[in-house]
Design a protein around this motif. Structure first.
Motif, PDB file in Angstrom:
ATOM      1  N   ASP A   1     -91.318 -25.422  21.856  1.00 22.30           N
ATOM      2  CA  ASP A   1     -91.045 -26.816  22.243  1.00 22.30           C
ATOM      3  C   ASP A   1     -89.917 -27.343  21.371  1.00 22.30           C
ATOM      4  O   ASP A   1     -90.149 -27.804  20.255  1.00 22.30           O
ATOM      5  N   TYR A   2     -88.699 -27.273  21.891  1.00 22.22           N
ATOM      6  CA  TYR A   2     -87.530 -27.644  21.091  1.00 22.22           C
ATOM      7  C   TYR A   2     -87.572 -29.101  20.666  1.00 22.22           C
ATOM      8  O   TYR A   2     -87.234 -29.450  19.531  1.00 22.22           O
ATOM      9  N   SER A   3     -88.006 -29.962  21.560  1.00 17.63           N
ATOM     10  CA  SER A   3     -88.069 -31.389  21.257  1.00 17.63           C
ATOM     11  C   SER A   3     -89.050 -31.679  20.130  1.00 17.63           C
ATOM     12  O   SER A   3     -88.758 -32.447  19.212  1.00 17.63           O
ATOM     13  N   GLN A   4     -90.213 -31.034  20.183  1.00 12.59           N
ATOM     14  CA  GLN A   4     -91.212 -31.244  19.129  1.00 12.59           C
ATOM     15  C   GLN A   4     -90.754 -30.610  17.821  1.00 12.59           C
ATOM     16  O   GLN A   4     -91.014 -31.144  16.740  1.00 12.59           O
ATOM     17  N   TRP A   5     -90.083 -29.465  17.918  1.00  9.45           N
ATOM     18  CA  TRP A   5     -89.504 -28.832  16.723  1.00  9.45           C
ATOM     19  C   TRP A   5     -88.572 -29.799  16.003  1.00  9.45           C
ATOM     20  O   TRP A   5     -88.634 -29.966  14.790  1.00  9.45           O
ATOM     21  N   TYR A   6     -87.726 -30.464  16.786  1.00  9.88           N
ATOM     22  CA  TYR A   6     -86.791 -31.423  16.194  1.00  9.88           C
ATOM     23  C   TYR A   6     -87.538 -32.569  15.512  1.00  9.88           C
ATOM     24  O   TYR A   6     -87.243 -32.924  14.356  1.00  9.88           O
ATOM     25  N   ASN A   7     -88.524 -33.128  16.196  1.00  8.81           N
ATOM     26  CA  ASN A   7     -89.296 -34.227  15.595  1.00  8.81           C
ATOM     27  C   ASN A   7     -90.008 -33.781  14.326  1.00  8.81           C
ATOM     28  O   ASN A   7     -90.071 -34.522  13.342  1.00  8.81           O
ATOM     29  N   ASP A   8     -90.579 -32.571  14.362  1.00  9.03           N
ATOM     30  CA  ASP A   8     -91.264 -32.048  13.173  1.00  9.03           C
ATOM     31  C   ASP A   8     -90.313 -31.971  11.989  1.00  9.03           C
ATOM     32  O   ASP A   8     -90.672 -32.351  10.862  1.00  9.03           O
ATOM     33  N   LEU A   9     -89.105 -31.485  12.215  1.00 10.82           N
ATOM     34  CA  LEU A   9     -88.152 -31.334  11.115  1.00 10.82           C
ATOM     35  C   LEU A   9     -87.733 -32.679  10.541  1.00 10.82           C
ATOM     36  O   LEU A   9     -87.633 -32.840   9.327  1.00 10.82           O
ATOM     37  N   VAL A  10     -87.470 -33.644  11.414  1.00 12.27           N
ATOM     38  CA  VAL A  10     -87.052 -34.971  10.942  1.00 12.27           C
ATOM     39  C   VAL A  10     -88.157 -35.629  10.128  1.00 12.27           C
ATOM     40  O   VAL A  10     -87.907 -36.204   9.061  1.00 12.27           O
ATOM     41  N   LEU A  11     -89.403 -35.507  10.613  1.00 10.62           N
ATOM     42  CA  LEU A  11     -90.525 -36.154   9.938  1.00 10.62           C
ATOM     43  C   LEU A  11     -90.957 -35.400   8.685  1.00 10.62           C
ATOM     44  O   LEU A  11     -91.068 -35.968   7.601  1.00 10.62           O
ATOM     45  N   LYS A  12     -91.181 -34.096   8.822  1.00 14.11           N
ATOM     46  CA  LYS A  12     -91.703 -33.308   7.703  1.00 14.11           C
ATOM     47  C   LYS A  12     -90.623 -32.955   6.689  1.00 14.11           C
ATOM     48  O   LYS A  12     -90.913 -32.664   5.534  1.00 14.11           O
ATOM     49  N   GLY A  13     -89.346 -32.994   7.124  1.00 17.25           N
ATOM     50  CA  GLY A  13     -88.250 -32.790   6.195  1.00 17.25           C
ATOM     51  C   GLY A  13     -87.912 -34.029   5.395  1.00 17.25           C
ATOM     52  O   GLY A  13     -87.016 -34.001   4.540  1.00 17.25           O
ATOM     53  N   GLY A  14     -88.621 -35.129   5.673  1.00 20.37           N
ATOM     54  CA  GLY A  14     -88.442 -36.345   4.892  1.00 20.37           C
ATOM     55  C   GLY A  14     -87.184 -37.126   5.222  1.00 20.37           C
ATOM     56  O   GLY A  14     -86.688 -37.893   4.391  1.00 20.37           O
TER      57      GLY A  14
END
Length: 491
Positions: free
Chosen positions: A11-24
């Motif tokens: 899920d590319y869209s969720q991958w992007y959201n995960d990185l933005v959120l979990k990457g701080g």
């Protein structure tokens, strides 16, 4: 840490959201459609902003600031402009609240209605050109080369962190010139500045081009752009530079006396990039383990983690590390020594990998004895043992190698995803199964452009500036075409 990131393939869209959120980088806010830029994300934006600001000033521009609020009547003066932004405007109608007599908290005071509504700026052409009228009388007052760092509001209903939010940060340049030639040269110069920044600092290859009339900025004669390609094969408009002609000068009656003492309207440009670049940076480089940030703009370029048993060993490692830290800082390298005792080294490794720190150095007891350090690079996920002698210079060179490697990798992906299509079936097949830019003929009409978008969701991203003439047939209508343009599905 990696286990909490959705894979790109799944899920590319969720991958992007995960990185933005979990990457701080950012977080959602209480205001629908708006985001909170967290310290790490803001540090990234500051590095991008500061470099762009230097580039602007090197080309003769100065910074100023104009009001957040724009009288509604200003937007009415340029018909195409208001048409382009009308559906995205936030409107201020009142200037005071009062306590609800029925005990319902505060309410808008109906007696505090503004005589004229104010628009929260979606862009600043109108307020700036109303101001320029007082600044410009003679050719001696030109050119005006002004940039503004600000926030803007465009009332988006479907938002994504960084890529599309109701409020975002950006810069907007607004310049005034005595001739059309000067204004066009300015427009092209700033496009080159954006392209240089994207490629040399963000390590993102871009294509420079001009937009079609359909995709042109509202109120512009021509819109130039840089287009980047993300890892999912979608395009991202990474910056625009607009030749505004005399449209805004005529709308606000901004004239100047030329060298022949004749009155004529001023020529204008505007250009801008925004925090959307951070979204592009994430999608262009990162992987399933977290962010991968180019060293030149990474908030933290090097992190050093000690691996020790007991306080005495930590003290010895720290003394050695402090010398290295001082050497790295003297070379202008942003470095952090993480000797906190609230997490194990393995957890720290995963955390800094998630945050995309380009280089990680680990030093343990055996390294202390051998005068070595373990150096890991984020872009290739490799590590090697290196002597501490001259390590600071080695790291400096490694950071430049990583920067270039990231660009080369992104460029190889982009170049392999520019595909020619000569028939409609080829065009659709590429969009559905490969993605990326499709180089194809178009008959030059807005009707065909709209029809292609309706059928495939692909838009003409740009007509490349380095285009060569080539006779062909439009992929949809079969009508004659003199050049190829670049189509893509885009963010």
């Amino acid at each position: 840490m990696a286990s909490v990131i959705t894979s790109r393939e799944k899920d590319y869209s969720q991958w992007y959201n995960d990185l933005v959120l979990k990457g701080g980088l950012a977080d959602y806010s209480a205001v629908r459609g708006c985001m909170v830029i967290k310290p790490y994300g803001f540090a990234l934006w500051e590095n991008m902003r500061d470099q762009l600001d230097r580039m602007f000033k090197d080309t003769g521009h100065v910074n100023a600031y104009f009001p957040l609020f724009i009288p509604k009547s200003f937007l009415s003066k340029e018909a195409a402009h208001v048409e382009g932004f009308a559906k995205e405007c936030a409107v201020v109608t009142h200037y005071r609240l009062k306590n609800d007599p029925n005990g319902g908290g505060v309410v808008v005071d109906p007696e505090a209605k503004l005589e004229e509504e104010l628009i929260v700026r979606p862009t600043s052409e109108t307020i700036i050109w109303n101001t320029y009228k007082d600044w410009i009388q003679s050719y001696r007052d030109l050119p005006i080369l002004v940039n503004q760092w600000a926030n803007v509001v465009r009332w988006e209903m479907r938002t994504r962190l960084f890529l599309r939010t109701a409020e975002f940060l950006w810069q907007e340049g607004h310049t005034a010139h005595a001739t059309a030639e000067e204004a066009v040269a300015e427009t092209r110069q700033m496009l080159d500045v954006y392209a240089q920044f994207a490629e040399e600092w963000m390590a993102v290859p871009v294509i420079k081009g001009v937009k079609t009339a359909n995709e042109r900025f509202a109120g512009a004669e021509d819109t130039y752009c840089i287009e980047a390609l993300m890892q999912d094969g979608k395009a991202l408009q990474a910056g625009t530079s607009h030749f505004l002609g005399q449209n805004f000068a005529k709308a606000f009656d901004v004239k100047f006396s030329n060298k022949n003492n004749e009155l004529e309207y001023v020529w204008a440009t505007s250009w801008g990039v925004s925090t959307r670049l951070i979204g592009g940076l994430v999608m262009a480089h990162s992987d399933d383990d977290g962010l991968i940030l180019p060293p030149r703009i990474a908030p933290l370029q090097v992190v050093i983690v000690p691996i020790y048993k007991g306080e005495e060993q930590l003290k010895a490692i720290s003394e050695k590390v402090q010398v290295l830290v001082n050497e790295l800082k003297a070379l202008g390298i942003r470095v952090k020594y993480d000797n906190t005792d609230n997490a194990r080294p393995g957890w720290k490794f995963a955390e800094y990998e998630m945050k995309g720190v380009p280089v990680r150095i680990a030093i343990g007891g055996r390294d202390l004895e051998n005068n070595t350090a373990e150096v890991a690079r984020r872009d290739e996920k490799t590590k090697q043992t290196i002597s501490m002698d001259g390590l600071s210079t080695t790291i400096k060179n490694l950071l430049e190698e990583i920067q270039q490697n990231m660009f080369n990798k992104a460029k190889a992906y982009r170049d392999s995803h520019i595909t020619k299509a000569d028939t409609w079936d080829e065009f659709v097949d590429i969009l559905n199964n490969k993605g990326g830019f499709v180089s194809a003929h178009w008959d030059g009409t807005a009707e065909t452009e709209d029809a292609i978008k309706e059928k495939t969701k692909a838009t003409i991203r740009c007509i490349p500036l380095n285009n060569e003439a080539e006779e062909g047939s439009c992929i949809l209508t079969g009508k004659p075409s003199s050049q190829r343009v670049l189509f893509a599905v885009a963010y």
